[in-house]
Design a protein around this motif. Structure first.
Motif, short mmCIF file in Angstrom:
data_model
loop_
_atom_site.label_atom_id
_atom_site.label_comp_id
_atom_site.label_asym_id
_atom_site.label_seq_id
_atom_site.Cartn_x
_atom_site.Cartn_y
_atom_site.Cartn_z
N VAL A 50 -8.64 73.44 23.47
CA VAL A 50 -9.19 72.14 23.86
C VAL A 50 -8.01 71.24 24.25
N PRO A 51 -7.75 71.08 25.56
CA PRO A 51 -6.61 70.25 25.97
C PRO A 51 -6.85 68.77 25.66
N VAL A 52 -5.80 68.12 25.15
CA VAL A 52 -5.88 66.69 24.84
C VAL A 52 -4.76 65.99 25.62
N PHE A 53 -5.14 65.17 26.60
CA PHE A 53 -4.16 64.53 27.48
C PHE A 53 -3.90 63.09 27.08
N CYS A 54 -2.60 62.74 27.10
CA CYS A 54 -2.24 61.33 26.97
C CYS A 54 -2.01 60.76 28.37
N ALA A 55 -1.63 59.49 28.43
CA ALA A 55 -1.54 58.79 29.73
C ALA A 55 -0.14 58.85 30.35
N ILE A 56 0.58 59.94 30.07
CA ILE A 56 1.93 60.09 30.62
C ILE A 56 1.94 61.27 31.60
N THR A 57 2.49 61.02 32.79
CA THR A 57 2.62 62.09 33.79
C THR A 57 4.11 62.22 34.16
N HIS A 58 4.41 63.07 35.14
CA HIS A 58 5.83 63.16 35.59
C HIS A 58 5.88 63.35 37.09
N ASP A 59 7.07 63.11 37.65
CA ASP A 59 7.18 63.19 39.12
C ASP A 59 7.77 64.50 39.61
N GLY A 60 8.03 65.44 38.70
CA GLY A 60 8.59 66.74 39.10
C GLY A 60 10.11 66.69 39.30
N LYS A 61 10.69 65.48 39.17
CA LYS A 61 12.14 65.34 39.36
C LYS A 61 12.79 64.80 38.09
N GLY A 62 12.06 64.91 36.98
CA GLY A 62 12.65 64.51 35.70
C GLY A 62 12.23 63.14 35.21
#
Ligand SMILES: Nc1ncnc2c1ncn2[C@@H]1O[C@H](COP(=O)(O)OP(=O)(O)O)[C@@H](O)[C@H]1O
Ligand SMILES: CC(=O)N[C@@H](CCC(=O)OP(=O)(O)O)C(=O)O
Length: 267
Positions: free
Chosen positions: A150-162
């Motif tokens: 059961v995936p639980v996501f928070c509100a943080i993403t990333h740009d793929g460049k760190g």
């Protein structure tokens, strides 16, 4: 544009989003997580936590600033939201779901490259480290779901460049729903402390049972719909126009009681 009719028999997936007012109330959160755990079939939880982040930021002398329900996120604020969303809240929810026999796993968008975003480039407002979702790793999510996670996501993403980025949790739920609607029959529910979208935000008995874009525009212009309800409804209409068919906003009692009053979203 109306959504394409579904021709195949897709498996069902429930995507549920909870916001800061539930997260901040231990009794409500515990009841919600118990109800969420009982949902049958594939499910994903997305959580916000804006209220806790605001409290923490103020306690260390930062001045939180929101524009139309979105947080201006400078470098100091980014540190706070990563700690609060990806750390304290996410891990607490995962532990409580485990106690409810749901095999939860907590993620930011950086984990497994699950959600990549672009830093928002707005000509008039500098939002700072805020991300707009670009790509969802649906293959990995399908693998996780089919293995009972059961995936639980928070509100943080990333740009793929760190670079980590702060992304509104309603938007995360909506973008996951859009991406996964190619492979699942999606039900998207936004749960918060009120029984639905209200004609009068101060009167819980004034629930709008069905809202379309025309009514939304009218109530927004009258300021009867404001603050965090604006990105929530913008996200709902965006999802509907991109193939998500069942979207509701209401109190979490709607998860276990099909007759509970709530708001259905229509184009
Ligand atoms: N017409 C409305 N009906 C219901 N809530 C509204 C309305 N207009 C504004 N709101 C506000 O929107 C808030 C929900 O948005 P937000 O705080 O972002 O939700 P969440 O709890 O999901 O994070 C409610 O707590 C309420 O104060
Ligand atoms: C960019 C942006 O606005 N991010 C949100 C993410 C958390 C969130 O959405 O929390 P709620 O669901 O509790 O409102 C914020 O920092 O407030």
């Amino acid at each position: 544009m109306s959504p394409k009719p579904k021709t195949q028999n897709l498996k069902s997936l429930s995507i549920i989003k909870i916001g800061g007012n539930i997260i901040d109330n231990p009794t409500e959160l515990s009841q919600f997580l118990s109800d969420f755990s009982k949902i049958e079939g594939y499910k994903i939880l997305v959580h916000g936590g804006g209220k806790s982040a605001t409290k923490m930021a103020e306690s260390i002398g930062l001045v939180p600033q929101m524009i139309d329900g979105r947080r201006i996120t400078d470098a100091d604020m980014l540190e706070v939201v990563v700690m609060i969303y990806a750390g304290q809240i996410n891990k607490n929810i995962v532990a409580q779901l485990q106690a409810n026999s749901a095999n939860a796993m907590g993620f930011s968008g950086a984990d497994g490259n699950l959600i990549q975003s672009d830093k928002r480039n707005d000509a008039t407002i500098n939002y700072g480290f805020v991300g707009d979702v670009k790509k969802v790793n649906t293959n990995l999510l399908e693998t996780l779901l089919s293995n009972g996670i059961v995936p639980v996501f928070c509100a943080i993403t990333h740009d793929g460049k760190g670079q980590l980025l702060n992304t509104n949790a309603d938007t995360i739920a909506s973008e996951l729903a859009i991406a996964l609607s190619k492979v699942f029959d999606i039900t998207l529910n936004y749960c918060f402390e009120k029984p639905g979208v209200l004609y009068d935000a101060e009167d819980d008995s004034s629930v709008i049972e069905n809202i379309n874009q025309e009514l939304y525009s009218k109530l927004k212009a009258q300021k009867a719909i404001h603050s965090g309800m604006i990105p929530k409804l913008d996200n709902c209409f965006n999802s509907l126009s991109k193939g998500v068919q069942k979207i509701k906003i209401g109190h979490h009692r709607m998860l276990q009681d099909a007759r509970a009053i709530c708001t259905s979203i229509e184009l």
